[in-house]
Scaffold this active site. Structure first.
Site, mmCIF file in Angstrom:
data_model
loop_
_atom_site.group_PDB
_atom_site.id
_atom_site.type_symbol
_atom_site.label_atom_id
_atom_site.label_comp_id
_atom_site.label_asym_id
_atom_site.label_seq_id
_atom_site.Cartn_x
_atom_site.Cartn_y
_atom_site.Cartn_z
ATOM 1 N N LYS A 12 76.798 60.260 155.997
ATOM 2 C CA LYS A 12 75.989 59.532 155.009
ATOM 3 C C LYS A 12 75.388 60.530 154.035
ATOM 4 C CE LYS A 12 74.903 55.064 154.546
ATOM 5 N NZ LYS A 12 75.940 54.012 154.624
ATOM 6 N N THR A 57 78.253 55.104 159.670
ATOM 7 C CA THR A 57 77.368 55.825 158.750
ATOM 8 C C THR A 57 76.033 55.101 158.573
ATOM 9 O OG1 THR A 57 78.298 54.770 156.769
ATOM 10 C CG2 THR A 57 79.352 56.799 157.541
ATOM 11 N N ARG A 174 50.513 48.890 148.880
ATOM 12 C CA ARG A 174 51.875 49.369 148.707
ATOM 13 C C ARG A 174 51.852 50.716 148.007
ATOM 14 N NH1 ARG A 174 54.489 46.299 143.382
ATOM 15 N NH2 ARG A 174 52.775 46.772 141.945
ATOM 16 N N GLN A 218 51.441 46.013 135.078
ATOM 17 C CA GLN A 218 50.915 45.506 133.806
ATOM 18 C C GLN A 218 49.412 45.764 133.693
ATOM 19 O OE1 GLN A 218 53.130 44.009 135.744
ATOM 20 N NE2 GLN A 218 54.508 42.641 134.613
ATOM 21 N N HIS A 246 60.515 51.832 143.019
ATOM 22 C CA HIS A 246 60.224 51.173 144.276
ATOM 23 C C HIS A 246 60.368 52.113 145.477
ATOM 24 C CE1 HIS A 246 60.180 47.459 142.060
ATOM 25 N NE2 HIS A 246 61.428 47.598 141.687
#
Length: 285
Positions: A12, A57, A174, A218, A246
């Site tokens: 991988k 993988t 987050r 925003q 992200h």
């Protein structure tokens, strides 16, 4: 014609890993891009389509994330842990080739003090200028680009419109990361300290990003832009382009490990992209 399988390997590549070490109060981050290739008793997977010894993988990718749960203090130590795991776990593996590239971050400095959970990438930031000039008019813009920032907490996204195609969960905590591009237009060119404004806008970006809870990209864009216009009277309008870079959490509980919300995959593409121009209310332009 008779033929045989020669040297071969598989694995991988380009596995993006972000680990958050949550101290109290400081967070630290580890950001690696990892490649793992395996060599061993895999000839029959080529010659007889026999996959019985092949470690998928996808398993390799999951292992990269799970081994990151262990304690280590350098990419060398992490690579050694990872290599030992594959040799200990799979007798058909004879050799492991691992490449780890570390992405370096440094803590943001806000009001002369290192911030607990906000970071910036060193060395990539660019100062930019755009000029459009005729014999009768001048439009001058200053700007900043490739200023990459990240914070490990103090950001959320809730109460957004939902339809049958919406699967994104609402979040109160987050990772928030973006690559800041901004241009601001001056309302005069005489008697202006352009360098002070450049450093001032960057300071506002840093302070608002690090110290204000972000309800959305925003909302953060608006706070930065409005503060910049309020502080610098020679800035008539300011535009931002902010990709939402992200970081999706890896649920390590699927592999029998505690889920401490500390292992993430960093995704460059696709990404959200938020752009807006904010203009002084009595703008002359």
């Amino acid at each position: 014609a008779a033929c045989v399988v020669g040297a071969n390997r598989y694995g991988k590549s380009c596995v993006r890993l972000l680990k958050v070490i949550k101290g109290d109060p400081q967070h630290s981050i580890v950001n690696y891009t990892v490649q793992v290739l395996l060599e061993g008793d895999f000839v029959e997977s080529f010659t007889h389509a026999d996959n019985s010894k092949v470690v998928p993988t996808d398993t390799t990718k999951n292992t990269i994330y799970c081994i990151a749960k262990k304690d280590f203090s350098s990419p060398e130590e992490y690579a050694l842990l990872l290599g030992s795991h594959f040799l200990d776990m799979y007798p058909q593996v004879k050799k492991v080739i691992i490449d780890v590239t570390e992405t370096l971050w440094k803590r943001m400095v806000v009001n002369g003090k290192e911030h607990d959970f906000s970071f910036e990438k060193p060395g990539g930031e660019e100062r930019r200028v755009h000029l459009e000039k005729t014999r009768t008019s001048t439009i001058l813009r200053g700007g900043i680009a490739n200023y990459i920032v990240l914070k490990t907490t103090d950001s959320g996204f809730q109460n957004f419109h939902q339809c049958r195609y919406t699967v994104l969960p609402e979040m109160t905590d987050r990772i928030l990361a973006t690559n800041v591009t901004s241009f601001w237009e001056y309302n005069q060119i005489e008697g202006v300290d352009f360098t002070a404004i450049y450093h001032g806008v960057k300071r506002i970006i840093t302070e608002k990003f690090a110290t204000e809870y972000s309800k959305s990209v925003q909302a953060t864009l608006w706070m930065i832009a409005a503060s910049s216009i309020a502080e610098f009277t020679h800035v008539e309008k300011i535009k931002f382009s902010l990709p939402n870079l992200h970081h999706w959490e890896i649920d390590t509980s699927r592999f029998g490990l505690p889920n401490d919300h500390d292992i993430f995959v960093a995704v460059d593409e696709p990404h959200g992209l938020i752009e807006a121009e904010v203009t002084r209310a009595n703008a002359k332009l």
